[in-house]
Design a protein around this motif. Structure first.
Motif, mmCIF file in Angstrom:
data_model
loop_
_atom_site.group_PDB
_atom_site.id
_atom_site.type_symbol
_atom_site.label_atom_id
_atom_site.label_comp_id
_atom_site.label_asym_id
_atom_site.label_seq_id
_atom_site.Cartn_x
_atom_site.Cartn_y
_atom_site.Cartn_z
ATOM 1 N N LYS A 16 8.918 1.737 -4.789
ATOM 2 C CA LYS A 16 8.421 0.905 -5.740
ATOM 3 C C LYS A 16 9.926 0.808 -6.510
ATOM 4 N N ASN A 18 10.470 -1.354 -11.037
ATOM 5 C CA ASN A 18 10.105 -1.828 -11.960
ATOM 6 C C ASN A 18 11.545 -2.738 -12.515
ATOM 7 N N TYR A 38 6.872 -6.025 -9.743
ATOM 8 C CA TYR A 38 7.192 -4.448 -9.246
ATOM 9 C C TYR A 38 8.161 -5.253 -8.124
ATOM 10 N N ALA A 110 7.597 6.347 -6.737
ATOM 11 C CA ALA A 110 6.057 5.654 -6.208
ATOM 12 C C ALA A 110 6.521 6.617 -4.777
ATOM 13 N N SER A 113 2.152 7.140 -4.090
ATOM 14 C CA SER A 113 1.951 6.043 -3.848
ATOM 15 C C SER A 113 1.732 5.525 -2.743
ATOM 16 N N ASP A 146 -0.254 2.777 -9.010
ATOM 17 C CA ASP A 146 0.862 2.367 -8.307
ATOM 18 C C ASP A 146 0.607 2.075 -6.628
ATOM 19 N N GLY A 162 -1.106 -0.827 -14.350
ATOM 20 C CA GLY A 162 -0.479 -1.084 -13.730
ATOM 21 C C GLY A 162 -0.951 -1.648 -12.317
ATOM 22 N N GLU A 163 -2.263 -0.854 -12.746
ATOM 23 C CA GLU A 163 -3.227 -0.988 -11.124
ATOM 24 C C GLU A 163 -3.493 -2.751 -10.290
ATOM 25 N N GLY A 261 11.217 3.629 -13.745
ATOM 26 C CA GLY A 261 9.977 3.645 -13.520
ATOM 27 C C GLY A 261 10.309 4.769 -14.769
#
Length: 308
Positions: A16, A18, A38, A110, A113, A146, A162-163, A261
C-alpha cells in the motif's frame, strides 16, 4: 461425503501507499487518530499455506530484500494471524506458511500487514473454515492498522487508527516509481518525532477531501497536487537523504515525490506507464540500485493458482 481439503493455497496481497496521511495529535492511549487514503499497488507478496502438523513459517525474497531481521515466531504478523483465526474457530490451526516477499521490509509499504492478511485468507481456505468477511476484517483490525486495507485493496479511506476502511471512487489508472531503501526506518520513532515537531497538533487529523476530489478526476496532475503526508516532515528530518531523493526524482520529471507512510520508501507519481519507465531508468542511471514500477489501484488479498 467428506470434502477433500486443498494441498496448498496461495494468496497474493499488495503493498500500500498512502495518497493522503493526515495525523492528529497523540491520544491518551498513545495512538494517533488518522485520516488516510490508501492505494494498493502492483507490488505484491505471495503467501502459500501447505498442510503441516505444526504451524511454521518459511521466507524467501527477491535478491535485494534482506529477510534476516524478520521473525519466524509470534513476532511475525502472519503467525499472529493464524493464532487469531484459530481462536475464532476454537481450534489450533496448523500449516506451513511460505512467504515470498517482493514488498520492501520496514519500508512504509505495509509488507508485514499484507502477509498477515494473506495468511488469514490462505489458512481460511486451506482449512475450509468459511470465515465471514466481517470476521476477517475484525481479526485484521486486531492485528494492525494496515491489515484491513490489505484485505480490501483498491483505493480506500481509512479512519480511526487507519483500520476502519471504506472504498472510495477512483476512476484513474495511476503509475508509480518506487525507490526503496536498504535501511528501514522505525515507524514508532517517526511518530515520536512527529510529536516532537508538532507538540500542539490538532487532535483532529486533516481531512482528505481535496485528495478524494482529485481521484474522481482521473488526472495525474490533479492527484499530484493533492498528495499529502504529515509524516513526511519527521521522516525527512530523521533521514535528510529522503528529501534529497524527492528533489532528485522531481528534477528528473516526476509529477510529485512523496515519502510512503512513515518511510523510508519514496514513491513518485508519473503521467503514464511510459513516463514511469523513463523515470525509473533515469533513477537507476543516477546510482539507485533498486527502482520499481507499479500501477494502482490493484485488488486486495486474493487466491491465485499455487506455484508448481
Amino acid at each position: 461425503m467428506t470434502r477433500s481439503l486443498p494441498s496448498a493455497v496461495t494468496v497474493r496481497a499488495a503493498a500500500k501507499i498512502n495518497l493522503h496521511l493526515g495525523v492528529g495529535g497523540v491520544r491518551d492511549d498513545g495512538f494517533h487518530p488518522l485520516t488516510t487514503v490508501y492505494q494498493a499497488v502492483g507490488l505484491c507478496d505471495d503467501v502459500t499455506a501447505f498442510p503441516a502438523a505444526e504451524l511454521e513459517v518459511e521466507l524467501s525474497a527477491t535478491d535485494w530484500i534482506d529477510v534476516g531481521g524478520i521473525p519466524l515466531d509470534e513476532g511475525n504478523l502472519a503467525v499472529r494471524a493464524a493464532r487469531l483465526l484459530g481462536d475464532l474457530h476454537g481450534r489450533a490451526l496448523t500449516g506451513r506458511l511460505v512467504l515470498e516477499k517482493s514488498i520492501p521490509v520496514a519500508g512504509g509499504l505495509a509488507g508485514g500487514s499484507a502477509d498477515a492478511a494473506a495468511a488469514l485468507v490462505a489458512l481460511d481456505r486451506l482449512h475450509d473454515l468459511h470465515t465471514s468477511d466481517d470476521d476477517l476484517l475484525r481479526l485484521a483490525a486486531d492485528l494492525g492498522s494496515d491489515v484491513p486495507f490489505a484485505l480490501v485493496g483498491g483505493t480506500a479511506l481509512g479512519t480511526g487508527r487507519g483500520e476502519v476502511v471504506e472504498a472510495v471512487a477512483d476512476v484513474g489508472t495511476w503509475w508509480w516509481v518506487i525507490v526503496p531503501s536498504r535501511e528501514g526506518l522505525s515507524t514508532p520513532e517517526v511518530y515520536r518525532h512527529f510529536d516532537r515537531l508538532r507538540p500542539d497538533a490538532d487532535p483532529t487529523p486533516p481531512d482528505a477531501e481535496v485528495l478524494l476530489g482529485a481521484l474522481r478526476t482521473g488526472q495525474p496532475v490533479s492527484l499530484a497536487r493533492a498528495l499529502h503526508n504529515d509524516l513526511q516532515e519527521p521522516a525527512i528530518d530523521l533521514r535528510p537523504a529522503l528529501g534529497e531523493l524527492i528533489e532528485q526524482g522531481e528534477a528528473e520529471g516526476a509529477l510529485r515525490g512523496l515519502v510512503s507512510g512513515s518511510g523510508p520508501t519514496v514513491v513518485f507519481l508519473c503521467e503514464s506507464a511510459d513516463h514511469a519507465r523513463d523515470l525509473a531508468g533515469a533513477m537507476m542511471r543516477s546510482g539507485h540500485e533498486v527502482v520499481l514500477v507499479a500501477n494502482g489501484a490493484v485488488a486486495g488479498s486474493h487466491v491465485v493458482p499455487a506455484h508448481v
